[in-house]
Design a protein around this motif. Structure first.
Motif, short mmCIF file in Angstrom:
data_model
loop_
_atom_site.label_atom_id
_atom_site.label_comp_id
_atom_site.label_asym_id
_atom_site.label_seq_id
_atom_site.Cartn_x
_atom_site.Cartn_y
_atom_site.Cartn_z
N LEU A 262 0.83 -1.21 0.00
CA LEU A 262 0.00 0.00 0.00
C LEU A 262 0.86 1.26 0.00
O LEU A 262 0.53 2.25 -0.67
N ALA A 280 -6.24 0.30 5.19
CA ALA A 280 -6.39 -0.51 3.98
C ALA A 280 -5.49 -1.73 3.98
O ALA A 280 -5.76 -2.70 3.26
N SER A 289 -8.58 -4.88 -0.16
CA SER A 289 -8.79 -3.45 -0.37
C SER A 289 -8.68 -3.16 -1.86
O SER A 289 -7.77 -3.65 -2.53
N ALA A 291 -8.10 -0.33 -4.56
CA ALA A 291 -7.64 1.03 -4.87
C ALA A 291 -8.04 1.34 -6.30
O ALA A 291 -7.66 0.63 -7.23
N ILE A 302 -4.53 8.13 -5.80
CA ILE A 302 -5.58 7.13 -5.65
C ILE A 302 -6.92 7.86 -5.65
O ILE A 302 -7.16 8.75 -4.84
N ILE A 305 -10.38 4.41 -2.20
CA ILE A 305 -9.96 3.09 -1.73
C ILE A 305 -11.04 2.56 -0.80
O ILE A 305 -11.58 3.31 0.01
N THR A 307 -12.40 -1.11 1.48
CA THR A 307 -11.99 -2.40 2.04
C THR A 307 -13.20 -3.30 2.21
O THR A 307 -14.26 -2.84 2.67
#
Length: 312
Positions: A262, A280, A289, A291, A302, A305, A307
């Motif tokens: 990440l 995340a 997760s 993205a 990003i 995002i 989860t």
């Protein structure tokens, strides 16, 4: 989810017509209203699966989910709350041509319109709010996205119960069920490529997905736990390659490696670091997760995002 609420999911389905964005509205037969395609969650479904299924059932169009565009909440009779999650979802020309929609008892017709016209046509303010969130992505030039999904492997047999090398530790019975359960949710985001640590627990986690897609699993030790423990992992190389490819992908790895993945994703996309990266990457087994990154400007950060926790 709460037991008293009614959950549903849908999308702002969009397409380009002569270079201009058009969004899809459904005219409902029973209610004589104009709304966005959506529907209630079926038992055992995730919200993402519901959104894809309901869009197809109501419009005949098969989509993959893009960036989330909000959650609407309103009250039903008997004080029950309805909570509806929405994603942007591009309708390709091929998907539109393949649609077999005909007017029916639920949906009287479909209407494509500009965002400006749709704001005036939609029957409910909560739908307009979702449309406004969609329009914000459009205004920022990041509407067309691709997902880079970070997946932690499913539940494995514990180290205490395993006498062999750690990389060969198999999935536990719960993990085998999890590996099957994640297929639908991952397909909802249009995953087309699988990159995995070569550890047995990772490979077995994505084997059902590989079978569903009819695609091989690309194995790389650069995101394995053994390499991470030896200081030989290289999440940067793996993430950089996938960002440059601009194609939907899932990376299956291990709990200790996820924070590196990440962090490298944030760096590769020019995203400011923050606590969201920790959230995340702190995944349970079989959680992932998503993205969402801009296809046209992946270095712009990003886009969003989200989860998803395991349902098994």
């Amino acid at each position: 989810m709460t037991a008293t609420a009614v959950y549903a999911a849908g999308g702002v389905v969009w397409r380009l017509v002569e270079g201009k964005v058009r969004v899809l509205m459904v005219h409902r037969t029973k209610y004589r209203d104009i709304t966005l395609p959506k529907g209630k969650v079926d038992p055992g479904e995730t919200l993402a699966e519901t959104a894809v299924r309901e869009i197809r059932e109501e419009t005949g169009i098969r989509v993959a989910l893009g960036a989330p565009v909000g959650v609407s909440r309103y009250h039903l009779p008997k004080s029950r709350e309805k909570i509806v999650h929405y994603w942007a979802a591009e309708a390709t020309d091929a998907a539109v041509r393949a649609s077999s929609f005909v007017p029916n008892r639920e949906i009287a017709g479909l209407e494509w319109a500009s965002v400006k016209k749709a704001r005036k046509r939609l029957s409910y303010p909560v739908d307009v709010e979702i449309l406004d969130a969609f329009a914000a992505l459009l205004d920022q030039g990041v509407l067309r996205t691709f997902p880079l999904i970070v997946l932690r492997h499913a539940k494995a047999v514990s180290r205490d119960d395993w006498g062999g090398p750690d990389a060969q530790r198999p999935l536990a019975p719960r993990g085998k069920k999890q590996s099957q359960a994640i297929v639908g949710p991952l397909l909802a985001f249009g995953v087309r490529r699988i990159v995995s640590s070569p550890a047995e627990r990772c490979i077995r986690t994505v084997t059902p997905l590989s079978a569903a897609l009819g695609r091989r699993i690309d194995q790389t030790a650069l995101i394995s736990q053994d390499a991470w423990e030896d200081g030989a992992s290289d999440a940067r190389a793996v993430v950089g390659e996938r960002v440059r490819a601009r194609r939907p992908v899932v990376l299956c790895s291990h709990g200790p490696v996820l924070p590196d993945i990440l962090s490298e994703l944030a760096m590769a996309t020019g995203t400011l670091p923050g606590s969201y990266l920790g959230s995340a990457s702190a995944l349970e087994t079989a959680a992932f997760s998503v993205a969402h990154l801009s296809v046209d400007h992946p270095g712009s950060g990003i886009v969003s995002i989200e989860t998803h926790e395991p349902r098994v």
